[in-house]
Design an enzyme around this catalytic site. Structure first.
Site, PDB file in Angstrom:
ATOM      1  N   GLU A 164       0.815  -1.215   0.201  1.00  0.00           N
ATOM      2  CA  GLU A 164       0.087  -0.116   0.037  1.00  0.00           C
ATOM      3  C   GLU A 164       0.796   1.309   0.011  1.00  0.00           C
ATOM      4  OE1 GLU A 164      -3.696   1.950   2.872  1.00  0.00           O
ATOM      5  OE2 GLU A 164      -1.798   0.876   3.591  1.00  0.00           O
ATOM      6  N   LYS A 204     -10.100   2.221  -1.819  1.00  0.00           N
ATOM      7  CA  LYS A 204     -10.395   1.886  -0.455  1.00  0.00           C
ATOM      8  C   LYS A 204     -11.579   2.476   0.082  1.00  0.00           C
ATOM      9  CE  LYS A 204      -7.319   1.594   3.733  1.00  0.00           C
ATOM     10  NZ  LYS A 204      -6.031   2.050   4.304  1.00  0.00           N
ATOM     11  N   CYS A 213      -5.496  -2.755   3.347  1.00  0.00           N
ATOM     12  CA  CYS A 213      -4.639  -2.401   4.956  1.00  0.00           C
ATOM     13  C   CYS A 213      -6.180  -2.304   5.809  1.00  0.00           C
ATOM     14  CB  CYS A 213      -4.057  -1.137   5.016  1.00  0.00           C
ATOM     15  SG  CYS A 213      -2.920  -0.811   6.110  1.00  0.00           S
TER      16      CYS A 213
END
Length: 266
Positions: free
Chosen positions: A40, A111, A146
């Site tokens: 990431e 995300k 994440c």
């Protein structure tokens, strides 16, 4: 199927252009891999909030172009981890890009769950809205980034959309590495899917990163795990293992809350 996770060390004093060139060379060095995964926000730094607005790029800017060239030279699929994307409406997103062996964009994922509560990512970037899967030749990929790892409902949606291999780039801090390892295994067990967790190493913005990139199989067993420093973790997996586990221990068919599990392919 051969997978390489590039656990990259991100340091504050490395210029973006040099890092992009270095990562391109690392990707090319994995020739023979079917899928290469990056961590990431490796171009900008997961905690380098002050640089995000100035370093943000569109998906037609130098970083994605450089990774496209690397994917062509690799001759395999490249999951670019994520970068700060500047969208056409000028909003910023934490965005993953999947490139095919020709270097073309096959899929993108913004995300959904932003870390920081009221600061950092949660304050500076916009949230994605759509879970994303992609039917690659070796199995259907499901995407997360994440902090998404802490939200199992996202992974249930990915399974409902056919995900067999979950790709999770991260910039995870070392002080919570026990959570990283536990949650990767948990997502593999509950989804009966392979989990590829590719994290950053090193230290930037005074935050020590976790390392410990992992490949976990659909039974929850760790196939391979990296250490704390920069390294490339290369493993061979059998995508057919997903169907085997789901057939022999058919827990997904016993769901009673939410959407039913997808029907197996003929």
């Amino acid at each position: 199927m051969r997978i390489s996770l590039i656990q990259l060390a991100v340091h504050d004093d490395e210029p973006l252009s040099e890092r992009v060139r270095r990562v391109g060379d690392l990707v090319r060095a994995q020739r023979g891999a079917d899928l290469v995964v990056l961590p990431e926000l490796w171009p900008h730094g997961a905690f380098a909030y002050q640089r995000w607005a100035t370093e943000a790029e569109t998906l037609d800017d130098p970083t994605v172009h450089a990774m496209s060239a690397a994917a062509r030279d690799l001759g395999g699929w490249l999951h670019t981890g994520s970068l700060i994307e500047r969208a056409s409406d000028l909003q910023l997103y934490n965005c993953s890009v999947l490139l095919d062996p020709h270097g073309d964009i096959a899929a993108t994922y913004r995300k959904i769950h932003r870390f920081g509560f009221t600061e950092g990512e949660a304050k500076l970037i916009s949230a994605g809205e759509e879970p994303v899967t992609y039917p690659a030749p070796f199995g259907t990929l499901g995407f997360a980034i994440c902090y998404d790892l802490r939200f199992p409902e996202l992974f249930r949606l990915l399974v409902d959309r056919g995900a067999e291999i979950l790709v999770i780039p991260a910039g995870w801090p070392a002080r919570r590495v026990a959570h990283w390892r536990l949650l990767l295994q948990a997502r593999a067990v509950e989804c009966q899917a392979y989990v590829l967790g590719c994290a950053t190493a090193g230290e930037h913005c005074e935050v020590r990163m976790s390392g410990h990139s992992m490949v976990v199989d659909p039974w929850g067993e760790i196939v391979a795990e990296a250490g704390e420093d920069e390294e490339v973790l290369t493993v061979e997996i059998d995508p057919a293992r997903v169907a085997e586990v789901r057939r022999d221990f058919p827990v997904l068919r016993d769901r009673r809350l939410g959407l039913p599990a997808p029907q197996p392919a003929d």
